[in-house]
Motif scaffolding. Structure first.
Motif, PDB file in Angstrom:
ATOM      1  N   THR A   1       7.677 -70.905   9.190  1.00 48.63           N
ATOM      2  CA  THR A   1       7.445 -71.019   7.651  1.00 48.63           C
ATOM      3  C   THR A   1       6.414 -71.678   7.288  1.00 48.63           C
TER       4      THR A   1
ATOM      5  N   LEU B   1      10.889 -61.558   9.627  1.00 52.52           N
ATOM      6  CA  LEU B   1       9.651 -62.436   9.074  1.00 52.52           C
ATOM      7  C   LEU B   1       9.205 -61.778   7.587  1.00 52.52           C
ATOM      8  N   ALA B   2       9.148 -60.271   7.585  1.00 52.05           N
ATOM      9  CA  ALA B   2       8.618 -59.745   6.424  1.00 52.05           C
ATOM     10  C   ALA B   2       9.924 -60.020   5.342  1.00 52.05           C
TER      11      ALA B   2
ATOM     12  N   GLY C   1       8.012 -64.289   3.492  1.00 51.36           N
ATOM     13  CA  GLY C   1       7.449 -62.998   3.808  1.00 51.36           C
ATOM     14  C   GLY C   1       7.480 -62.168   2.522  1.00 51.36           C
TER      15      GLY C   1
END
Length: 252
Positions: A58, A92-93, A98
């Motif tokens: 992050t 992650l998305a 994300g």
């Protein structure tokens, strides 16, 4: 699917010695492995769960996003290297960083069994995740395409396979992988190759220093060589930071 069954049946006939590290570079080994693992669970994670990786990545993505805004570039592009059946790209998305950046993830693996399973589970292009069967040492993407490369155990597998290369010529070379990652990594200072590994950071950096080219590749005239050099430095630094973090995460 019938094609998946065919691949797994063929993989089940593969011959490899349990003590031969070269098996980690063999397609038949991984086809058999993913078919077996996917019967019991949707995803398999190496070393650490994806949540732990998000904690590491992050702040790196925040730095890359700030750089993207300053450069006026498009949304961040992420390469999930040797994805297998990991949910890392999807998680992650879906994460706050994300969603706020609108980043996209390309998940690549040379196992059709793994990619078919992930496409069936997540859909192609859904949640800005693409799934691709491909050779990580010879990607179809243009030079400088990816801002971040995520590698959770793939370099480790290729490193093991490296020791068995004479027995298993399918195993790609570490040098070929490093050259290709150098080629597809974007030439800006926030770009990095993030490695989550069980290898000691100093030993991994020795390998990266050995195999990464000393001279940055040529990009378009608008890209300066210092930026490409910084990208290589970031790759090495991220490897050290992430391997230290993964060791503490996996031991807790």
């Amino acid at each position: 699917s019938s094609s998946s069954s065919s691949s797994s049946d063929k993989a089940a006939k593969g011959k490899w010695a349990a003590d031969d590290p070269g098996r980690f570079g063999r397609l038949d080994f991984w086809e058999h492995y993913h078919h077996r693992e996917h019967r019991d669970r949707d995803h398999h994670e190496w070393f650490v769960e994806s949540e732990a990786v998000l904690d590491i990545v992050t702040p790196i993505l925040e730095q890359a996003e700030n750089s993207r805004i300053r450069r006026g570039a498009g949304p961040l592009t992420i390469l999930h290297l040797g994805c297998g059946t990991s949910s890392l790209g999807v998680d992650l998305a879906s994460s706050p960083i994300g969603q706020s950046t609108g980043l996209s993830v390309t998940n690549v693996d040379f196992s059709p069994v793994a990619i078919e399973a992930m496409r069936d589970l997540h859909g192609e292009g859904r949640n800005r995740n693409m799934w691709m069967v491909g050779d990580i040492c010879n990607l179809p993407h243009p030079s400088g395409y990816f801002d971040i490369i995520l590698d959770k155990g793939t370099f480790d597998a290729l490193e093991f396979a490296h020791f068995g290369q004479e027995k298993n010529p399918e195993a790609g070379g570490l040098g070929s992988l490093c050259l290709e990652m150098q080629r597809v990594l974007a030439p800006h200072s926030a770009a990095c190759w993030l490695q989550i590994t069980h290898t000691d950071p100093e030993l991994r950096l020795e390998l990266l220093n050995k195999f990464l080219p000393n001279t940055p590749p040529s990009y378009s005239s608008s890209s300066s060589s210092p930026a490409a050099s910084s990208a290589t430095t970031s790759a090495a630094s991220a490897s050290a930071a992430s391997s230290s973090s993964s060791s503490s995460s996996s031991s807790s």
